[in-house]
Design an enzyme around this catalytic site. Structure first.
Site, PDB file in Angstrom:
ATOM      1  N   GLY A 230       0.677  15.767 -12.143  1.00 24.58           N
ATOM      2  CA  GLY A 230       1.334  15.033 -11.066  1.00 24.58           C
ATOM      3  C   GLY A 230       2.157  15.986 -10.206  1.00 24.58           C
ATOM      4  O   GLY A 230       2.202  15.857  -8.986  1.00 24.58           O
ATOM      5  N   THR A 231       2.786  16.938 -10.844  1.00 30.17           N
ATOM      6  CA  THR A 231       3.607  17.912 -10.108  1.00 30.17           C
ATOM      7  C   THR A 231       2.748  18.659  -9.093  1.00 30.17           C
ATOM      8  O   THR A 231       3.141  18.828  -7.936  1.00 30.17           O
ATOM      9  CB  THR A 231       4.240  18.921 -11.101  1.00 30.17           C
ATOM     10  OG1 THR A 231       5.092  18.188 -11.990  1.00 30.17           O
ATOM     11  CG2 THR A 231       5.040  19.988 -10.385  1.00 30.17           C
TER      12      THR A 231
ATOM     13  N   GLN B 238       4.190   7.096 -12.065  1.00 40.47           N
ATOM     14  CA  GLN B 238       4.621   6.123 -13.077  1.00 40.47           C
ATOM     15  C   GLN B 238       3.951   4.761 -12.916  1.00 40.47           C
ATOM     16  O   GLN B 238       4.020   3.931 -13.815  1.00 40.47           O
ATOM     17  CB  GLN B 238       6.149   5.941 -13.025  1.00 40.47           C
ATOM     18  CG  GLN B 238       6.929   7.142 -13.518  1.00 40.47           C
ATOM     19  CD  GLN B 238       6.785   7.379 -15.027  1.00 40.47           C
ATOM     20  OE1 GLN B 238       6.409   6.468 -15.783  1.00 40.47           O
ATOM     21  NE2 GLN B 238       7.059   8.591 -15.468  1.00 40.47           N
TER      22      GLN B 238
ATOM     23  N   SER C  45      -0.969  11.083 -12.509  1.00 42.38           N
ATOM     24  CA  SER C  45      -0.979  12.041 -13.617  1.00 42.38           C
ATOM     25  C   SER C  45      -1.558  11.381 -14.865  1.00 42.38           C
ATOM     26  O   SER C  45      -1.115  10.298 -15.266  1.00 42.38           O
ATOM     27  CB  SER C  45       0.466  12.490 -13.884  1.00 42.38           C
ATOM     28  OG  SER C  45       0.527  13.300 -15.020  1.00 42.38           O
ATOM     29  N   ALA C  46      -2.536  12.049 -15.495  1.00 47.40           N
ATOM     30  CA  ALA C  46      -3.289  11.447 -16.599  1.00 47.40           C
ATOM     31  C   ALA C  46      -2.447  11.084 -17.816  1.00 47.40           C
ATOM     32  O   ALA C  46      -2.655  10.043 -18.444  1.00 47.40           O
ATOM     33  CB  ALA C  46      -4.401  12.402 -17.031  1.00 47.40           C
ATOM     34  N   HIS C  47      -1.492  11.945 -18.167  1.00 48.07           N
ATOM     35  CA  HIS C  47      -0.786  11.694 -19.433  1.00 48.07           C
ATOM     36  C   HIS C  47       0.250  10.573 -19.338  1.00 48.07           C
ATOM     37  O   HIS C  47       0.910  10.241 -20.307  1.00 48.07           O
ATOM     38  CB  HIS C  47      -0.154  12.976 -20.002  1.00 48.07           C
ATOM     39  CG  HIS C  47       1.009  13.510 -19.231  1.00 48.07           C
ATOM     40  ND1 HIS C  47       0.875  14.337 -18.159  1.00 48.07           N
ATOM     41  CD2 HIS C  47       2.328  13.328 -19.391  1.00 48.07           C
ATOM     42  CE1 HIS C  47       2.066  14.650 -17.697  1.00 48.07           C
ATOM     43  NE2 HIS C  47       2.970  14.043 -18.427  1.00 48.07           N
TER      44      HIS C  47
ATOM     45  N   THR D 118     -11.373  26.490 -11.533  1.00 49.97           N
ATOM     46  CA  THR D 118     -12.312  25.678 -12.319  1.00 49.97           C
ATOM     47  C   THR D 118     -11.627  24.409 -12.824  1.00 49.97           C
ATOM     48  O   THR D 118     -10.527  24.474 -13.378  1.00 49.97           O
ATOM     49  CB  THR D 118     -12.842  26.500 -13.514  1.00 49.97           C
ATOM     50  OG1 THR D 118     -13.434  27.684 -12.988  1.00 49.97           O
ATOM     51  CG2 THR D 118     -13.863  25.730 -14.333  1.00 49.97           C
TER      52      THR D 118
ATOM     53  N   CYS E 122      11.824  15.805 -17.798  1.00 50.37           N
ATOM     54  CA  CYS E 122      11.839  17.155 -17.226  1.00 50.37           C
ATOM     55  C   CYS E 122      13.242  17.611 -16.873  1.00 50.37           C
ATOM     56  O   CYS E 122      13.431  18.733 -16.437  1.00 50.37           O
ATOM     57  CB  CYS E 122      10.959  17.203 -15.998  1.00 50.37           C
ATOM     58  SG  CYS E 122      11.482  16.005 -14.813  1.00 50.37           S
TER      59      CYS E 122
HETATM   60  N1  PLP Z   1       6.435  12.131 -10.561  1.00 47.49           N
HETATM   61  C1  PLP Z   1       6.975  11.244 -11.394  1.00 47.49           C
HETATM   62  C2  PLP Z   1       7.508   9.954 -10.853  1.00 47.49           C
HETATM   63  C3  PLP Z   1       7.031  11.520 -12.763  1.00 47.49           C
HETATM   64  O1  PLP Z   1       7.582  10.619 -13.605  1.00 47.49           O
HETATM   65  C4  PLP Z   1       6.517  12.746 -13.241  1.00 47.49           C
HETATM   66  C5  PLP Z   1       6.605  13.087 -14.675  1.00 47.49           C
HETATM   67  O2  PLP Z   1       7.430  12.592 -15.390  1.00 47.49           O
HETATM   68  C6  PLP Z   1       5.938  13.629 -12.317  1.00 47.49           C
HETATM   69  C7  PLP Z   1       5.918  13.295 -10.989  1.00 47.49           C
HETATM   70  C8  PLP Z   1       5.359  14.924 -12.763  1.00 47.49           C
HETATM   71  O3  PLP Z   1       4.119  14.701 -13.382  1.00 47.49           O
HETATM   72  P1  PLP Z   1       3.503  15.788 -14.376  1.00 47.49           P
HETATM   73  O4  PLP Z   1       4.317  15.727 -15.629  1.00 47.49           O
HETATM   74  O5  PLP Z   1       2.088  15.373 -14.555  1.00 47.49           O
HETATM   75  O6  PLP Z   1       3.621  17.108 -13.700  1.00 47.49           O
END
Ligand code: PLP
Length: 379
Positions: free
Chosen positions: A74-75, A183, A203-205, A241, A328
């Site tokens: 996601g980042t 989210q 984001s997959a996880h 890749t 994070c």
């Molecule tokens: N954006 C939001 C709202 C999130 O909650 C998160 C992760 O907690 C991210 C972005 C970042 O995603 P990733 O952990 O896949 O980098």
């Protein structure tokens, strides 16, 4: 390392447990290895699996497969969106970015980076309920705004944001609109056609995939330049890749999450209600964003004067995994920027705890969390 079987895991917004189907599909992609960019049959098998994941991801969002750019997280998707929004704006003489003050650091810090290339970042304030103040956004918009970025749902409070309104306002003044839906995707219905966004991150996880995959939805015909120089993967929009096991698993996870969405949402929402009901009599406790529309399965609470991180550690000693805010920012001494933007003072904001549930949690989990938390606070 084996996971402790009797551990209660209530931190699904940080990392959702991988769904069984995602584990199986990841294993399948690991065994049937091949680089999707090659010319031989192993490569074309891998390319077919990549397309399958792209089709499923697009279908979940109401998008076309060509509109999905796979990333590692996601980042990365957020960074790609903010960078491209800024670059595109600069070319049109637009040098302002408007981001919601309560965004995840992936958006806030990516936006701050663009200041180095001449952008100005302004923050859309939050209401006391944790919702982006749309009236203020309207006043902040002008023909210098390149892009507005407003998250779909907040990762600390679970508050759902007025993304459709924000997209309409952004477009009215010729700006792009990006939403960080990390989210939201997999937990509530998200349709890119309904929001009319230009870009959307996931984001997959966060919905039961394997960590290491994410995606950026990019509206058809919106040109995207890669942030990293390299090969022509993802039609030149993201070099490197593709991590096929994680991406293939993401396709399976998003499909499963959407198939089970209503049932999972109803269940996790009930768990939050049970927990809230048990805790609501604690002195001075508050539930940020409780009056706003929120994600199912996320309960944020504040114990003013208490240290949320310490309580999370004490809960862990009793076998309960929860978080004292965004995963994070653990170790960050500052109080949550999301909660202070809602008007809570630093002392109150440092007493934050977040419980987030998934289908695997039970009512007994919620009861046990309440019992242990009440004891910890008493002591
Ligand atoms: N954006 C939001 C709202 C999130 O909650 C998160 C992760 O907690 C991210 C972005 C970042 O995603 P990733 O952990 O896949 O980098």
């Amino acid at each position: 390392m084996e996971k402790t079987k009797d551990r209660i895991y209530a931190d699904c917004a940080a990392q959702h447990p991988p769904r069984q189907v995602a584990i199986e599909e990841a294993m399948c992609a690991i065994r049937n290895f091949g680089n999707p960019s090659g010319v031989h049959s192993a490569a074309s098998d891998a390319a077919a699996m990549l397309f399958e994941a792209r089709r499923k991801t697009a279908a979940a969002l109401g998008a076309k497969p060509s509109e999905v750019v796979f990333t590692s997280s996601g980042t990365e998707a957020d960074n790609l969106a903010i960078y491209n929004g800024s670059m595109q704006g600069m070319r049109q003489g637009r040098n302002r970015l408007l981001v919601f003050v309560g965004e995840h650091k992936a958006v806030i810090n990516a936006a701050k980076m663009t200041e180095r290339i001449g952008m100005t970042v302004d923050y859309v304030p939050s209401t006391p309920d944790g919702v982006a103040d749309i009236m203020k956004l309207e006043h902040m918009l002008d023909d210098k705004v390149a892009m507005v970025s407003l998250m779909y749902a907040n990762n600390e409070t679970g508050v759902i944001q007025p993304v459709k309104q924000a997209a309409q306002l952004a477009h009215k003044c010729g700006a792009l609109f990006h939403t960080d839906a990390v989210q939201a995707v997999g937990h509530i219905p998200v349709s890119v056609k309904d929001i009319e966004c230009d870009m959307l991150s996931l984001s997959a996880h966060k919905f039961g995939g394997i960590v290491g995959a994410g995606a950026l939805y990019v509206r058809d015909n919106l040109p995207i330049v890669p942030q990293m120089a390299g090969g022509m993967q993802e039609r030149g929009r993201r070099a490197g890749t593709e991590a096929l096991p994680a991406i293939y698993a993401m396709g399976a996870a998003i499909e499963a999450a959407y198939a089970d969405m209503e049932r999972e949402a109803a269940h996790t929402e009930k768990l939050c209600s049970v927990l809230k009901e048990r805790l609501k009599h604690i002195d001075n406790i508050c539930f940020p964003g409780e009056n706003a529309e929120r994600l199912p399965g996320v309960l944020c609470l504040l114990l003013p004067g208490k240290d949320g991180e310490r309580i999370a550690l004490l809960l862990d000693r009793e076998g309960i995994c929860a978080s004292s805010g965004a995963a994070c920012t653990t170790g960050d001494a500052a109080a949550s920027h999301v909660l202070t933007a809602m008007g809570y003072d630093e002392r109150a904001a440092k007493g934050a705890l977040r419980f987030s549930f998934c289908a695997e949690n039970s009512f007994a989990d919620a009861e046990r969390i309440a019992e242990v938390l009440l004891r910890i606070i008493d002591e």
